[in-house]
Design an enzyme around this catalytic site. Structure first.
Site, PDB file in Angstrom:
ATOM      1  N   GLY A   1      -1.596  13.029  -2.913  1.00  0.00           N
ATOM      2  CA  GLY A   1      -2.332  14.198  -2.451  1.00  0.00           C
ATOM      3  C   GLY A   1      -1.733  15.490  -2.967  1.00  0.00           C
ATOM      4  O   GLY A   1      -2.447  16.362  -3.476  1.00  0.00           O
TER       5      GLY A   1
ATOM      6  N   GLU B   1      -0.148  -0.588   3.802  1.00  0.00           N
ATOM      7  CA  GLU B   1      -1.616  -0.558   3.962  1.00  0.00           C
ATOM      8  C   GLU B   1      -2.180  -1.984   3.977  1.00  0.00           C
ATOM      9  O   GLU B   1      -3.000  -2.356   3.130  1.00  0.00           O
ATOM     10  CB  GLU B   1      -2.230   0.275   2.846  1.00  0.00           C
ATOM     11  CG  GLU B   1      -1.861   1.768   2.942  1.00  0.00           C
ATOM     12  CD  GLU B   1      -2.445   2.595   1.809  1.00  0.00           C
ATOM     13  OE1 GLU B   1      -2.203   2.258   0.632  1.00  0.00           O
ATOM     14  OE2 GLU B   1      -3.158   3.571   2.107  1.00  0.00           O
TER      15      GLU B   1
ATOM     16  N   GLY C   1      -2.700  15.356   4.307  1.00  0.00           N
ATOM     17  CA  GLY C   1      -1.749  14.315   3.891  1.00  0.00           C
ATOM     18  C   GLY C   1      -1.038  14.708   2.619  1.00  0.00           C
ATOM     19  O   GLY C   1      -1.571  14.544   1.536  1.00  0.00           O
TER      20      GLY C   1
ATOM     21  N   ASN D   1      -4.713  -4.457  -6.905  1.00  0.00           N
ATOM     22  CA  ASN D   1      -3.964  -4.166  -5.677  1.00  0.00           C
ATOM     23  C   ASN D   1      -3.838  -5.360  -4.733  1.00  0.00           C
ATOM     24  O   ASN D   1      -2.785  -5.559  -4.126  1.00  0.00           O
ATOM     25  CB  ASN D   1      -4.640  -3.021  -4.909  1.00  0.00           C
ATOM     26  CG  ASN D   1      -4.244  -1.660  -5.447  1.00  0.00           C
ATOM     27  OD1 ASN D   1      -3.237  -1.527  -6.143  1.00  0.00           O
ATOM     28  ND2 ASN D   1      -5.034  -0.644  -5.153  1.00  0.00           N
TER      29      ASN D   1
ATOM     30  N   SER E   1       3.888   0.179  -5.602  1.00  0.00           N
ATOM     31  CA  SER E   1       4.036   1.223  -4.588  1.00  0.00           C
ATOM     32  C   SER E   1       4.262   0.600  -3.208  1.00  0.00           C
ATOM     33  O   SER E   1       5.003   1.140  -2.384  1.00  0.00           O
ATOM     34  CB  SER E   1       2.799   2.119  -4.575  1.00  0.00           C
ATOM     35  OG  SER E   1       1.646   1.350  -4.323  1.00  0.00           O
TER      36      SER E   1
ATOM     37  N   ASN F   1       0.323  -5.933  -5.073  1.00  0.00           N
ATOM     38  CA  ASN F   1       1.064  -5.201  -4.051  1.00  0.00           C
ATOM     39  C   ASN F   1       1.651  -6.160  -3.002  1.00  0.00           C
ATOM     40  O   ASN F   1       2.859  -6.147  -2.773  1.00  0.00           O
ATOM     41  CB  ASN F   1       0.177  -4.118  -3.419  1.00  0.00           C
ATOM     42  CG  ASN F   1       0.253  -2.801  -4.190  1.00  0.00           C
ATOM     43  OD1 ASN F   1       1.327  -2.265  -4.395  1.00  0.00           O
ATOM     44  ND2 ASN F   1      -0.880  -2.298  -4.643  1.00  0.00           N
TER      45      ASN F   1
ATOM     46  N   GLY G   1       1.465  13.557   0.931  1.00  0.00           N
ATOM     47  CA  GLY G   1       2.285  12.576   0.218  1.00  0.00           C
ATOM     48  C   GLY G   1       2.246  12.851  -1.274  1.00  0.00           C
ATOM     49  O   GLY G   1       1.735  13.892  -1.713  1.00  0.00           O
ATOM     50  N   ALA G   2       2.751  11.917  -2.051  1.00  0.00           N
ATOM     51  CA  ALA G   2       2.876  12.136  -3.490  1.00  0.00           C
ATOM     52  C   ALA G   2       1.519  12.349  -4.154  1.00  0.00           C
ATOM     53  O   ALA G   2       1.309  13.332  -4.875  1.00  0.00           O
ATOM     54  CB  ALA G   2       3.603  10.950  -4.125  1.00  0.00           C
TER      55      ALA G   2
ATOM     56  N   LYS H   1     -10.519  -1.842  -8.593  1.00  0.00           N
ATOM     57  CA  LYS H   1      -9.117  -1.494  -8.362  1.00  0.00           C
ATOM     58  C   LYS H   1      -8.444  -2.522  -7.444  1.00  0.00           C
ATOM     59  O   LYS H   1      -7.267  -2.822  -7.566  1.00  0.00           O
ATOM     60  CB  LYS H   1      -8.985  -0.078  -7.776  1.00  0.00           C
ATOM     61  CG  LYS H   1      -7.542   0.427  -7.890  1.00  0.00           C
ATOM     62  CD  LYS H   1      -7.290   1.829  -7.386  1.00  0.00           C
ATOM     63  CE  LYS H   1      -5.814   2.197  -7.639  1.00  0.00           C
ATOM     64  NZ  LYS H   1      -5.357   3.323  -6.827  1.00  0.00           N
TER      65      LYS H   1
END
Lengths: 313, 313
Positions: free
Chosen positions: B14, B270, B9, B191, B258, B195, B11-12, B187
């Site tokens: 990773g 997600e 993966g 989130n 995000s 989010n 993405g940014a 966390k």
């Protein structure tokens, strides 16, 4: 003797019914704001499922002080928004014999007007109609049209009966309900969940809201809260109502709610009339309403962001 | 001896960390999907607040079967989405000595991988970082970068310590936490409210969410539900945390979450990792979570409407 009627707020709903009352023989004047020039010049054209017609108001005015007659009825059909001060707006045209008709959405929206005009009869009215104003002076009537009205806070009267007769003479189904507050709670059962959810879920149709299981759950929980609140407020709602609403909404042709249409056009939303007042009543009666509070917290911010965007357009 | 690492993966998040591990001397390969051609050709360019650099992967592959080495670590940095089957994706590259590192968002996201690879060490990791991928092969590192990791479901190990050391050698602050599940709950406290609310409230910034009183109330109630749930799950969160989060979020430069950025780009959200799993845990532990349920019911529909819109674009 012809009845004198002044309409305040020439949006889709108000214009449609004012035109009908004029057809039935009343002398109907209209207070316009942004659409003043167009309505003054060309009146209002109604395209209706039950036949098109043209409505030329008795007078088109831009503030209530210009109204030259004694109003038998002032029909308030503006949105219910914090920035619209209805008592101030109508005051110059209210005479002792005037019945003030609130043809608006929401719950406990009559309070400020009833408090400002303690000697006038207040008639509360709710409309079940699908109608749009694609541009100033043009009204599209898509479906339905029934009105339920009654004296506020309860009871009936000669004035309420006379207005209902006039609506019926114009072909508008109209019932007088001596417990109009209960009728408002009943209408809120649909409005409180589906109008906000349609906006918050990213532009959802009626069908999408009831087909998605977790979304339907939110709608059902909001309705349960409204029912609990209505019960505690002395206006019980039959338990079977929730199932009926879900079934009926599933059976409807998929459509955008009026609130979603307003949102997409950058127009202000009736957040307080539908949810803010509900939550204030819940706090007063100490009924927990977490689902209503969730929608309110999200919708009030969505509305304010949308208003800013619209001003910057 | 150099460590063999395979990133799944690109993405940014990773890509950023893979590049850092490569700087620290590991042999880092990358499994790419839509960005395969570009990364194969030109590697990954990182523009970072702590200096720009270029990362040439040891190998760029398009499925795990092509990986020619014995992986010491497989770092999974994909989104957590129902359509991404992580065990299937990594299986061909997993050897008995491989530690599987889940560098992903959400709660209880380790379960499917732990169940599929019962003999492998599972390391759970959370990143606190602001990083974007404006286009394939280009990573912009804006701020932060700390990682917390630990063995799943708890404890620590030589492999976890070695990975943390490697991160620190690359200039990435990294703590080993023997109770990583508690860290995930911590966390989630940020989130789970912010989010989803940023998306549902019509594109709200962090500042707008905490400044609006009714919106902040929703965020606080979601955090109270998460805290109650974490406590019942055996991972208590200090009571002062909610106030601290509100204060810190007020102090942040106003920014888009995000999830809001993903939503605006038409990317899948997600929803399950952040809210769906939370609600499943709540049902299991019989903790009422009406605010989380509200956000979930709205967000799951918003995500599905957004995906359809994006496919039609």
């Amino acid at each position: 003797m012809k009845l004198n009627i002044l309409l305040i707020g020439s949006g889709a709903v108000g214009s449609y019914y004012a035109a009908r009352l004029s057809q039935a023989g009343a002398r109907v004047s209209v207070l316009c704001r942004s659409d003043y020039d167009i309505v003054k010049k060309q009146g209002i054209n109604v395209t209706s499922v039950s036949g098109d017609y043209h409505f030329t108001p008795e007078a088109v005015i831009s503030n209530a002080g210009e109204y030259g007659s004694q109003a038998d009825y002032i029909i308030v059909a503006t949105k219910v928004l914090p920035e619209i001060n209805v008592p101030e707006l109508i005051k110059p045209a209210v005479s002792p014999a005037t019945a003030i008709v609130l043809l608006q959405n929401g719950i406990e929206i009559e309070e400020p007007v009833a408090a400002a005009f303690t000697d006038n009869e207040i008639i509360s009215a709710i409309a079940f109609i699908s109608v749009h104003r694609p541009e100033y002076g043009i009204i599209q009537h898509m479906d339905y049209g029934r009105i339920v009205l009654g004296m506020y806070p309860s009871g009936t009267s000669g004035k309420a009966d006379a207005l209902a007769r006039l609506f019926r003479n114009a072909g508008v189904p109209c019932d007088v309900n001596p417990d109009i507050v209960s009728a408002r709670w009943g209408k809120l059962m649909w409005n409180a969940p589906f109008n906000p959810i349609s906006v918050l879920a990213g532009g959802a149709t009626t069908a999408e809201m009831v087909e998605s299981e977790p979304t339907r759950k939110v709608a059902v929980e909001v309705m349960k809260e409204i029912a609990a609140l209505a019960e505690k407020a002395g206006h019980p709602i039959p338990v079977s109502t929730i199932d009926t609403i879900i079934t009926d909404t599933k059976a409807m042709a998929p459509s955008k709610t009026s609130m979603l249409q307003d949102y997409e056009r950058g127009r202000p939303l009736e957040v307080d009339a539908i949810l803010g007042n509900t939550i204030r009543i819940a706090h007063r009666l100490q009924v927990p309403v977490p689902y209503c509070e969730s929608l309110y917290g999200l919708l009030s911010l969505a509305d304010s962001i949308n208003r800013v965007k619209n001003r910057l357009r």
